[in-house]
Design a protein around this motif. Structure first.
Motif, short mmCIF file in Angstrom:
data_model
loop_
_atom_site.label_atom_id
_atom_site.label_comp_id
_atom_site.label_asym_id
_atom_site.label_seq_id
_atom_site.Cartn_x
_atom_site.Cartn_y
_atom_site.Cartn_z
N LEU A 169 39.13 44.17 70.73
CA LEU A 169 39.10 45.01 69.42
C LEU A 169 40.19 44.36 68.40
O LEU A 169 39.91 44.12 67.36
N ARG A 170 41.15 43.86 68.84
CA ARG A 170 42.20 42.94 68.17
C ARG A 170 41.66 41.85 67.94
O ARG A 170 41.77 41.49 66.47
N ARG A 171 41.00 40.96 68.59
CA ARG A 171 40.38 39.82 68.22
C ARG A 171 39.32 39.97 67.16
O ARG A 171 39.24 39.20 66.06
N LEU A 172 38.58 41.18 67.21
CA LEU A 172 37.54 41.30 66.38
C LEU A 172 38.02 41.78 64.99
O LEU A 172 37.64 41.29 63.69
N LYS A 173 39.26 42.55 65.06
CA LYS A 173 39.92 42.92 63.76
C LYS A 173 40.20 41.63 63.08
O LYS A 173 40.00 41.42 61.74
N THR A 174 40.69 40.81 63.57
CA THR A 174 41.28 39.25 63.32
C THR A 174 40.22 38.35 62.57
O THR A 174 40.16 37.87 61.57
N THR A 175 38.93 38.49 63.30
CA THR A 175 37.85 37.85 62.80
C THR A 175 37.33 38.60 61.54
O THR A 175 37.06 37.62 60.63
N LEU A 176 37.28 39.89 61.38
CA LEU A 176 36.93 40.28 60.03
C LEU A 176 37.91 39.89 58.86
O LEU A 176 37.40 39.87 57.63
N THR A 177 39.11 40.24 59.10
CA THR A 177 40.17 39.84 58.13
C THR A 177 40.35 38.59 57.83
O THR A 177 40.96 38.36 56.77
N ASN A 178 40.39 37.71 58.71
CA ASN A 178 40.86 36.30 58.54
C ASN A 178 39.77 35.31 58.64
O ASN A 178 40.07 34.11 58.39
N ARG A 179 38.76 35.49 59.31
CA ARG A 179 37.93 34.47 59.52
C ARG A 179 36.55 34.56 58.63
O ARG A 179 35.68 33.71 58.71
N LEU A 180 36.44 35.44 57.86
CA LEU A 180 35.34 35.80 56.94
C LEU A 180 35.88 35.26 55.78
O LEU A 180 36.85 35.71 55.22
N SER A 181 35.10 34.35 55.12
CA SER A 181 35.74 33.84 53.62
C SER A 181 34.66 34.39 52.55
O SER A 181 33.59 34.73 52.67
N LEU A 182 35.45 34.59 51.32
CA LEU A 182 34.78 34.87 50.39
C LEU A 182 35.33 34.31 48.98
O LEU A 182 36.49 33.91 49.14
N VAL A 183 34.74 34.32 47.75
CA VAL A 183 35.28 33.79 46.75
C VAL A 183 35.53 35.32 45.83
O VAL A 183 34.80 36.10 45.80
N SER A 184 36.89 35.11 45.45
CA SER A 184 37.37 36.33 44.79
C SER A 184 37.53 36.09 43.51
O SER A 184 37.99 34.99 42.82
N ILE A 185 36.64 36.66 42.39
CA ILE A 185 36.68 36.55 41.14
C ILE A 185 37.21 37.46 40.34
O ILE A 185 36.83 38.69 40.41
N VAL A 186 38.39 37.36 39.45
CA VAL A 186 39.13 38.44 38.88
C VAL A 186 39.01 38.15 37.25
O VAL A 186 39.25 37.16 36.97
N LEU A 187 38.40 39.05 36.79
CA LEU A 187 38.03 39.19 35.25
C LEU A 187 39.31 39.24 34.44
O LEU A 187 40.28 39.97 35.13
N ALA A 188 39.61 38.81 33.28
CA ALA A 188 40.47 38.96 32.40
C ALA A 188 40.17 40.68 31.87
O ALA A 188 39.14 40.90 31.97
N SER A 189 41.23 40.94 31.23
CA SER A 189 41.33 42.36 30.77
C SER A 189 40.32 42.51 29.37
O SER A 189 39.69 43.57 29.23
N ASN A 190 40.13 41.11 28.94
CA ASN A 190 39.25 41.33 27.63
C ASN A 190 37.86 40.95 27.81
O ASN A 190 36.87 40.73 27.02
#
Length: 656
Positions: A169-190
Motif C-alpha cells: 500500500l505504501r508503494r502504491l501511494k508513492t506510485t499515485l503521488t510521485n510517478r503519475l505525471s501531468l501538466v499543471s496549467i495555472v491561469l492568471a487572475s485576468n
C-alpha cells in the motif's frame, strides 16, 4: 497563464483546496475509465524502471481569499482524473488503517483534508454540489452504500481491485503521488476561465446545452452565492425536468415568438442574456420551469380541470404549443387570466390540433403558427377575455379547418395508423363516448381500438362486402365509421360481422349501440355510422372562428351559372360548379394547382385511383366529386380562402 510538468503530490499537499466550478459536469467516470486507469497503474508497478505515466493536464485558477483562509483554486479542467486519484488515495487510507495506521493518517491529513480547517474548507477537493455530499462522506469516513452514485462505484471498484492484489500500500501511494505525471496549467487572475473551459471541451466529450447554459450563468454570479443559487433555483429545475431541461429552455426562449432550433439553444440564450442580470434571469427561468413541469408531468397540476386538459394535450403531442402555454400560464399566475379562461384556451388548442390532424394538415407549420400567436399576446395589459379572443382570432387564420372540411375528412380520411395516429384516434373515440354523459365514468384503460371490418379479410368477409370488397377495404378500413372501442379486440379479431355484432350489441358503450339491429357491414353502413360520429365530433370540437361570409343552404337546388374572375360560365349540376371552379383556378395561375395538391390531398390528386368517384380536370389530374350540393358550395369558399382569392370573385346563380 503558466504551465509546467509536475506530479500529484505537490498539486494537492499543503493547505489548499481545489473547487470544481458550477460549469463543470458532475463526476462521470464509469467502471470503463476506472479500469483503464487501474491497468495503467499496474503497468507502472510492474516495471521498476518506468519513469511514470502521463495522465493529462489540470487547469486551475487561483481564487482571491483572505490571508487566514485556505488558498482556493477553481479546477477548470481535469476534475475527473483528479477526483479519481483522490478516491484511490481514500481507498489506500482505509485499507491501511488495519496494518499501517501511520500511512493511513499521513494520507488523510496531508493529501485528503486540510487538518486544521472546518466546514467545506476541510476538504482538499470540493466537487460540484450534486457530488459534494457523497464525496464528503467518503473522505470523512462516513461512506454510504449507494450503488447508483458513480463516486461510490469508483471507490468500491478500486477497493476490490487493491484488496485482491498482492500489492504494498505504501508503494502504491508513492506510485499515485510521485510517478503519475501531468501538466499543471495555472491561469492568471485576468483570464476568463469559462472561455478556457469552453475551448478545452470543444474537441472532447461534448457538454449538453443545459450544461453550457448553467456554466454561462454561474460564471457571472459571485462565487459566494453559488451554493444558495444552485440549491434554490438550478438544482430543482434539473431534478424536476431531467432530460427535458434543454428543451424547456428552448421553449422558454421561444415564448416571445422567435423560432430557436434545437442546436442553437445555448448560442441563442448567450446572445439574449449576455447583458442581463444573471441572477434575475435564472430566477425568471426557474419560475417558468414550474409551469413547464406541469406540462410534462400533468399529474402534478393541482387544478383538476387544467390537469385533464394537459393530459389530453400531451396525448395529441402538443409540444409545439409549449412556448404559447408558458405565456398563458404566466398570465394565469399573474391573475391576468383566470382558471376558466385558461381552460377555455386549452380547449381552443385541442380543437385546433384535432381538426388539423383529421384534415391531415402538415405538422411542420405548427411551430410558426403558435409563435405568431405568442407575438400577438405579448401579455402586458391584456384582460382574460381579450387573450382568449385574440388567440381564437389568430388561430382561425392559421390553417384552421372549417366544418365542411372537418366533417368530410372525419368521414373519409384514414384516421387510424401507427404511432401517434393510433393514439389520436383513440382519444377522439374516447371523447365521443364521454360526450354521451354517462352517469358512471367509463374506464378506458382496458379498451382498445377495434376495426369492425378487420385488417385482414378472410373469404367470409370478402363475401360479406361483395364484388368491390378490395376497394371498400382499402378506402374504409381505417376510417372513423369502421372504428370503435372494445375490450374484446383479441377475441373478435377477423370474426364474421354477425359474431362481432353479438359482442358489440351487448357493450355498455354508446359507440357500439349503432350495431344493434344491423345485419350486414357494408359501405353504406360504414358511411352512415361515420356521419353520425362526425356530427357528434362537430359538436365536441365546434368551430371557434367567426364566419366572414354567409353560406346559403343550397340543398335541393339546381345551379345555372357561376360567376368567376369576371366571367359567367354555364353549369348543369353542382358537380359542374365544382369542376369549373377548380379548372378556372388552375387556368388563372398554375401555381395554385401545387397548393391544392399539398393542402387538399383528399380533394385533388394526380392519381385517378385516389377517389371512388372522380372527375378529370383540364390538366389531366383528378378531383373528388363524392359530395353533396352543400359540401361543394362550402368547399369552394374554403379553397378561395386558402388561395387568398377574394370571395366576391365567385358566385352561383341558382334556378328559381
Amino acid at each position: 497563464m503558466q504551465a509546467h510538468e509536475t506530479k500529484i503530490q505537490p498539486i494537492i499537499e499543503g493547505t489548499k483546496q481545489y473547487l470544481v466550478p458550477m460549469f463543470q459536469r458532475t463526476y462521470s467516470w464509469t467502471l470503463n475509465e476506472c479500469k483503464q486507469l487501474w491497468e495503467d497503474i499496474l503497468d507502472i508497478e510492474e516495471y521498476e524502471d518506468s519513469k511514470g505515466h502521463f495522465i493529462g493536464s489540470i487547469v486551475s485558477m487561483p481564487v482571491p481569499s483572505a490571508p487566514h483562509e485556505v488558498q482556493r483554486y477553481l479546477l477548470i479542467d481535469g476534475q475527473q482524473r483528479l477526483t479519481t486519484i483522490v478516491i484511490i488515495l481514500a481507498v489506500i487510507r482505509d485499507l491501511a488503517r488495519k496494518d499501517d495506521i501511520r500511512l493511513s493518517d499521513e494520507i488523510h491529513e496531508t493529501l485528503l483534508v486540510n487538518k486544521y480547517e472546518e466546514g467545506e474548507s476541510r476538504l482538499k477537493l470540493l466537487p460540484t454540489q450534486a457530488d459534494r455530499r457523497s464525496f464528503e462522506k467518503l473522505l470523512l469516513n462516513t461512506i454510504e452504500n449507494n450503488n447508483d452514485n458513480l463516486i461510490i462505484q469508483a471507490y468500491n471498484y478500486f477497493k476490490n481491485q487493491i484488496s485482491k492484489c498482492d500489492i504494498d500500500l505504501r508503494r502504491l501511494k508513492t506510485t499515485l503521488t510521485n510517478r503519475l505525471s501531468l501538466v499543471s496549467i495555472v491561469l492568471a487572475s485576468n483570464d476568463n476561465p469559462y472561455l478556457v473551459f469552453e475551448s478545452l471541451n470543444a474537441k472532447g466529450r461534448p457538454l449538453t446545452q443545459s450544461d453550457l447554459i448553467r456554466n454561462f450563468f454561474f460564471m457571472r454570479i459571485n462565487q459566494e452565492q453559488h451554493n444558495f443559487i444552485y440549491n434554490q433555483y438550478w438544482k430543482p429545475m434539473q431534478e424536476d425536468l431531467g432530460e427535458s431541461l434543454t428543451e424547456f429552455i428552448r421553449h422558454f426562449l421561444m415564448k416571445n415568438g422567435k423560432l430557436v432550433r434545437k442546436s442553437d439553444v445555448y448560442v441563442t440564450l448567450k446572445d439574449t442574456a449576455e447583458n442581463e442580470d444573471a441572477l434575475k434571469y435564472i430566477k425568471d427561468i426557474h419560475t417558468y420551469s414550474s409551469y413547464y413541469k406541469t406540462f410534462i408531468k400533468p399529474e402534478l397540476e393541482k387544478d383538476v380541470s387544467l390537469r385533464e386538459h394537459m393530459i389530453r394535450l400531451n396525448r395529441i403531442e402538443a409540444t409545439t404549443s409549449y412556448p404559447l402555454l408558458l405565456n398563458l400560464y404566466d398570465l394565469h399566475y399573474k391573475n391576468i387570466i383566470n382558471s376558466r379562461e385558461l381552460n377555455e384556451v386549452l380547449d381552443v388548442l385541442e380543437n385546433y390540433l384535432i381538426r388539423r390532424f383529421v384534415c391531415e394538415l402538415p405538422t411542420n407549420e405548427l411551430n410558426k403558427n403558435f409563435l405568431s400567436v405568442c407575438q400577438k399576446i405579448d401579455g402586458y395589459g391584456y384582460k382574460g377575455i381579450e387573450v382568449v379572443k385574440e388567440i381564437k382570432s389568430a388561430l382561425q387564420n392559421k390553417g384552421y379547418p372549417k366544418d365542411i372540411e372537418f366533417k368530410y375528412n372525419l368521414v373519409s380520411t384514414k384516421l387510424y395508423g401507427a404511432g401517434e395516429r393510433s393514439r389520436k384516434i383513440r382519444l377522439i373515440l374516447e371523447t365521443i363516448e364521454d360526450s354521451y354523459n354517462h352517469k358512471e365514468k367509463i374506464n378506458f384503460n382496458n379498451l382498445s381500438v377495434e376495426h369492425v371490418m378487420p385488417q385482414t379479410l378472410n373469404d367470409s368477409w370478402k363475401q360479406e362486402l361483395g364484388t368491390t370488397w378490395e376497394e371498400i377495404h382499402d378506402h374504409y378500413l381505417h376510417s372513423l365509421g369502421n372504428l370503435t372501442l372494445t375490450a374484446y379486440n383479441a377475441e373478435m379479431s377477423n370474426a364474421t360481422f354477425l359474431k362481432k355484432r353479438s359482442r358489440l350489441s351487448n357493450s355498455h358503450l354508446e359507440l357500439n349501440k349503432y350495431f344493434t339491429g344491423i345485419n350486414e357491414w357494408n359501405e353504406r353502413n360504414i358511411k352512415e355510422r361515420a356521419n353520425i360520429l362526425a356530427d357528434k365530433s362537430l359538436e365536441i370540437w365546434g368551430y371557434f372562428g367567426s364566419e366572414e361570409y354567409e353560406l346559403k343552404d343550397v340543398k335541393g337546388t339546381s345551379p345555372r351559372l357561376i360567376f368567376f374572375f369576371s366571367r359567367w360560365y354555364e353549369v348543369n349540376s353542382w358537380r359542374d360548379v365544382w369542376a369549373t371552379t377548380i379548372n378556372k383556378i388552375i387556368e388563372k395561375d398554375e401555381s395554385y394547382f401545387d397548393i391544392l395538391l399539398d393542402k387538399f390531398p383528399n380533394l385533388v390528386s394526380k392519381d385517378k385511383s385516389a377517389f371512388r368517384r372522380h372527375y378529370t380536370l383540364d390538366n389531366k389530374s383528378y378531383i373528388n366529386v363524392d359530395f353533396s350540393a352543400r359540401d361543394i358550395y362550402r368547399l369552394c369558399f374554403t379553397i378561395l380562402e386558402v388561395l387568398e382569392i377574394e370571395k366576391e370573385e365567385w358566385s352561383v346563380e341558382i334556378e328559381s
